[in-house]
Structure formats: C-alpha cells, structure tokens
Motif scaffolding. Structure first.
Motif, PDB file in Angstrom:
ATOM      1  N   VAL A  54       0.797  -1.207   0.001  1.00  0.00           N
ATOM      2  CA  VAL A  54       0.089   0.005  -0.028  1.00  0.00           C
ATOM      3  C   VAL A  54       0.919   1.180  -0.197  1.00  0.00           C
ATOM      4  N   LEU A  55       2.050   1.346   0.801  1.00  0.00           N
ATOM      5  CA  LEU A  55       2.608   2.486   0.932  1.00  0.00           C
ATOM      6  C   LEU A  55       3.871   2.525   0.274  1.00  0.00           C
ATOM      7  N   HIS A  56       4.620   1.316   0.069  1.00  0.00           N
ATOM      8  CA  HIS A  56       5.958   1.305  -0.259  1.00  0.00           C
ATOM      9  C   HIS A  56       6.040   0.479  -1.550  1.00  0.00           C
ATOM     10  N   ASN A  57       5.402   0.641  -2.809  1.00  0.00           N
ATOM     11  CA  ASN A  57       5.433  -0.140  -3.869  1.00  0.00           C
ATOM     12  C   ASN A  57       5.570   0.751  -5.221  1.00  0.00           C
ATOM     13  N   PHE A  58       6.421   0.429  -6.036  1.00  0.00           N
ATOM     14  CA  PHE A  58       6.823   1.092  -7.040  1.00  0.00           C
ATOM     15  C   PHE A  58       5.780   1.522  -8.169  1.00  0.00           C
ATOM     16  N   ASN A  59       4.565   0.576  -7.947  1.00  0.00           N
ATOM     17  CA  ASN A  59       3.559   0.924  -8.864  1.00  0.00           C
ATOM     18  C   ASN A  59       2.602   1.978  -8.621  1.00  0.00           C
ATOM     19  N   ASN A  60       2.838   2.683  -7.355  1.00  0.00           N
ATOM     20  CA  ASN A  60       2.147   3.711  -6.885  1.00  0.00           C
ATOM     21  C   ASN A  60       2.758   5.025  -7.737  1.00  0.00           C
ATOM     22  N   TRP A  65       5.959  11.270  -0.509  1.00  0.00           N
ATOM     23  CA  TRP A  65       5.835  12.063   0.657  1.00  0.00           C
ATOM     24  C   TRP A  65       4.229  12.482   0.870  1.00  0.00           C
ATOM     25  N   TYR A  66       3.382  12.332  -0.126  1.00  0.00           N
ATOM     26  CA  TYR A  66       2.119  12.621   0.030  1.00  0.00           C
ATOM     27  C   TYR A  66       1.228  11.317   0.658  1.00  0.00           C
ATOM     28  N   LEU A  67       1.795  10.037   0.334  1.00  0.00           N
ATOM     29  CA  LEU A  67       1.109   8.960   0.946  1.00  0.00           C
ATOM     30  C   LEU A  67       1.397   8.943   2.394  1.00  0.00           C
ATOM     31  N   GLU A  68       2.653   9.383   2.656  1.00  0.00           N
ATOM     32  CA  GLU A  68       3.209   9.437   4.113  1.00  0.00           C
ATOM     33  C   GLU A  68       2.514  10.617   4.855  1.00  0.00           C
ATOM     34  N   ALA A  69       2.254  11.604   4.034  1.00  0.00           N
ATOM     35  CA  ALA A  69       1.227  12.822   4.769  1.00  0.00           C
ATOM     36  C   ALA A  69      -0.151  12.210   5.076  1.00  0.00           C
ATOM     37  N   LEU A  70      -0.535  11.646   4.183  1.00  0.00           N
ATOM     38  CA  LEU A  70      -2.136  11.153   4.308  1.00  0.00           C
ATOM     39  C   LEU A  70      -1.944  10.111   5.731  1.00  0.00           C
ATOM     40  N   GLY A  71      -1.362   9.418   5.790  1.00  0.00           N
ATOM     41  CA  GLY A  71      -0.913   8.309   6.853  1.00  0.00           C
ATOM     42  C   GLY A  71      -1.016   9.122   8.127  1.00  0.00           C
ATOM     43  N   LYS A 147     -11.954  13.002  -9.022  1.00  0.00           N
ATOM     44  CA  LYS A 147     -11.523  12.918 -10.416  1.00  0.00           C
ATOM     45  C   LYS A 147     -11.602  14.419 -10.924  1.00  0.00           C
ATOM     46  N   GLN A 148     -12.544  15.179 -10.525  1.00  0.00           N
ATOM     47  CA  GLN A 148     -12.641  16.517 -11.077  1.00  0.00           C
ATOM     48  C   GLN A 148     -11.418  17.397 -10.983  1.00  0.00           C
ATOM     49  N   VAL A 149     -10.736  16.935  -9.450  1.00  0.00           N
ATOM     50  CA  VAL A 149      -9.619  17.990  -9.484  1.00  0.00           C
ATOM     51  C   VAL A 149      -8.244  17.295  -9.849  1.00  0.00           C
ATOM     52  N   GLY A 150      -8.301  15.990 -10.624  1.00  0.00           N
ATOM     53  CA  GLY A 150      -7.219  15.591 -11.478  1.00  0.00           C
ATOM     54  C   GLY A 150      -6.631  14.250 -10.954  1.00  0.00           C
ATOM     55  N   PHE A 151      -7.293  13.666 -10.017  1.00  0.00           N
ATOM     56  CA  PHE A 151      -6.815  12.175  -9.710  1.00  0.00           C
ATOM     57  C   PHE A 151      -7.304  11.177 -10.741  1.00  0.00           C
ATOM     58  N   THR A 152      -6.417  10.335 -11.216  1.00  0.00           N
ATOM     59  CA  THR A 152      -6.957   9.177 -11.900  1.00  0.00           C
ATOM     60  C   THR A 152      -7.494   8.167 -10.673  1.00  0.00           C
ATOM     61  N   GLU A 153      -8.472   7.270 -11.376  1.00  0.00           N
ATOM     62  CA  GLU A 153      -8.943   6.229 -10.600  1.00  0.00           C
ATOM     63  C   GLU A 153      -8.018   5.463  -9.878  1.00  0.00           C
ATOM     64  N   GLY A 154      -6.815   5.035 -10.546  1.00  0.00           N
ATOM     65  CA  GLY A 154      -5.695   4.438  -9.706  1.00  0.00           C
ATOM     66  C   GLY A 154      -5.403   4.958  -8.643  1.00  0.00           C
ATOM     67  N   GLU A 155      -4.967   6.623  -8.804  1.00  0.00           N
ATOM     68  CA  GLU A 155      -4.714   7.376  -7.541  1.00  0.00           C
ATOM     69  C   GLU A 155      -5.601   7.412  -6.490  1.00  0.00           C
ATOM     70  N   ILE A 156      -6.880   7.422  -6.851  1.00  0.00           N
ATOM     71  CA  ILE A 156      -8.039   7.341  -5.932  1.00  0.00           C
ATOM     72  C   ILE A 156      -7.962   6.157  -5.136  1.00  0.00           C
ATOM     73  N   LEU A 157      -7.644   5.000  -5.661  1.00  0.00           N
ATOM     74  CA  LEU A 157      -7.821   3.712  -4.946  1.00  0.00           C
ATOM     75  C   LEU A 157      -6.249   3.834  -4.250  1.00  0.00           C
ATOM     76  N   GLU A 158      -5.242   4.328  -4.479  1.00  0.00           N
ATOM     77  CA  GLU A 158      -4.094   4.522  -3.501  1.00  0.00           C
ATOM     78  C   GLU A 158      -4.512   5.463  -2.330  1.00  0.00           C
ATOM     79  N   ILE A 159      -5.143   6.541  -2.507  1.00  0.00           N
ATOM     80  CA  ILE A 159      -5.470   7.327  -1.308  1.00  0.00           C
ATOM     81  C   ILE A 159      -6.785   6.415  -0.475  1.00  0.00           C
ATOM     82  N   ASN A 160      -7.682   5.674  -0.958  1.00  0.00           N
ATOM     83  CA  ASN A 160      -8.542   4.974  -0.480  1.00  0.00           C
ATOM     84  C   ASN A 160      -7.655   3.645   0.297  1.00  0.00           C
ATOM     85  N   GLN A 161      -6.595   3.162  -0.018  1.00  0.00           N
ATOM     86  CA  GLN A 161      -6.184   2.379   0.483  1.00  0.00           C
ATOM     87  C   GLN A 161      -5.179   2.767   1.439  1.00  0.00           C
ATOM     88  N   VAL A 162      -4.332   3.903   1.272  1.00  0.00           N
ATOM     89  CA  VAL A 162      -3.410   4.341   2.505  1.00  0.00           C
ATOM     90  C   VAL A 162      -4.549   4.651   3.714  1.00  0.00           C
TER      91      VAL A 162
END
Length: 201
Positions: A54-60, A65-71, A147-162
């Motif tokens: 979720v937090l440390h995978n190269f496919n993100n 830094w943003y994922l750590e900030a969310l956490g 989506k409207q502010v520019g996140f892709t669906e994959g990035e939304i999934l990243e935010i959800n999972q973190v």
C-alpha cells in the motif's frame, strides 16, 4: 511498550526470528507496531504484505511524501500518537525540507491543511478525513470530486488504501496500548522495487 506480551528478537524462536529478520532495522531492532504481532506471527506477515504494497510499492504513482502525509494526517484524526510520530518522521525524511515539514505538522495540528496543500492534494485529505470519521456518508460524488481535481481512478484507489491501512494500524496500536519505547522513529522498508523486501532503514 504494550498491554499484551510481546517477544523480542533475542527471545524469538526460529520461525518468528526468520520473519523478524525480514522487518528488523539497525541492531536487530523491531518496531513495536510489528512486535505486537509476535504471539501470532502469521498476522505480522499479513500486516507487512499490506503495508509494503500500500505505501512502499513502485507501482504507486502518487508521490511517496504525499502518501506518508495522508498516513500522518489519518493518524492524527484517530488520535494515534504512535503512528503520527513514526510517519511524520518518515514524511520529514522523504520531504528533506525541515521548515516545510514543520509547516505540515502545524497545519495538521491546527486543522488548517487547506493552507498547506494544493487544491488537488487537499481534496485527497478531505476524502481521507471523511472515510476515517464519517465513512458511512461516503457517496459516489466524493469519488467524482476527486476525479474533477485531477486524480486518476488508480490514484483514488491509492488514497483509499492508504487511508484504510492507517485506520487498521491505528486501531491495532491504540487498542493494544503500543508506545514508541525503544523504537527508532521514521524507519521504513525503502526498497520499493521489491515487494518482498521488508527490512527497515
């Protein structure tokens, strides 16, 4: 250190030590958040697989830094000092800008993250806050807003999972009375290219 028994590295049997060898930091240190699983090592394996991917995978594609900030932000919302302290230090190390990191910390503590983030990243924080504190009120329009502010669906999934991961680990730590005694704050498994590399540095 916690309200239930934990097993340190030196006292671990061969199978637990084998797992500890994958997650330990300098001088055979195992973070208390991981050591809390020592009576059920299989749950430590599950925890680390989730955490690393979720937090440390190269496919993100979102910045680490943003994922750590969310956490860090979610940990503050959940009043989990353990995870806040650890992941703020991780965020600070990745950002490599101490004044900016302190500005983030102050923004989180003062409820003013809107002043720190761009509109896009602030929208991600708003979603994380709603998912953490009012999850039953999440609607499809919350995803559309991201989506409207520019996140892709994959990035939304990243935010959800973190966000979901930190809600899990915050409750593990708070529910078992884990504190940072003896931990080295801010270590993480930094080899993002290898999902099986769990060592903390």
């Amino acid at each position: 250190m916690s309200w239930i028994k934990t097993i340190n590295y030196e006292s671990a049997n061969a199978s637990l030590k084998k797992i500890y060898d994958r997650v330990k930091g300098p001088n055979n240190k195992v973070d208390n958040v991981l050591k809390i699983h020592s009576l059920r090592p299989h749950s430590l394996v599950g925890h680390m697989a989730l955490y690393k991917n979720v937090l440390h995978n190269f496919n993100n594609t979102l910045p680490k830094w943003y994922l750590e900030a969310l956490g860090t932000f979610v940990s503050h919302l959940n009043q989990c000092d353990y995870c806040f302290d650890h992941h703020y230090e991780g965020f600070k190390r990745i950002l490599n800008d101490d004044p900016k990191a302190e500005g983030f910390r102050n923004a989180v503590m003062n409820g003013s993250t809107k002043d720190f983030f761009t509109d896009q990243y602030f929208a991600g924080c708003q979603y994380a806050e709603k998912l953490t504190l009012h999850h039953s009120t999440i609607e499809k329009k919350d995803i559309e807003n991201l989506k409207q502010v520019g996140f892709t669906e994959g990035e939304i999934l990243e935010i959800n999972q973190v966000t979901s991961y930190f809600n899990y680990v915050n409750r593990t730590v708070v529910g078992l009375g884990v504190d940072t005694t003896g931990d080295i704050l801010g270590l993480s498994p930094n080899n993002s290219d290898d999902p099986n590399s769990w060592n903390h540095s």
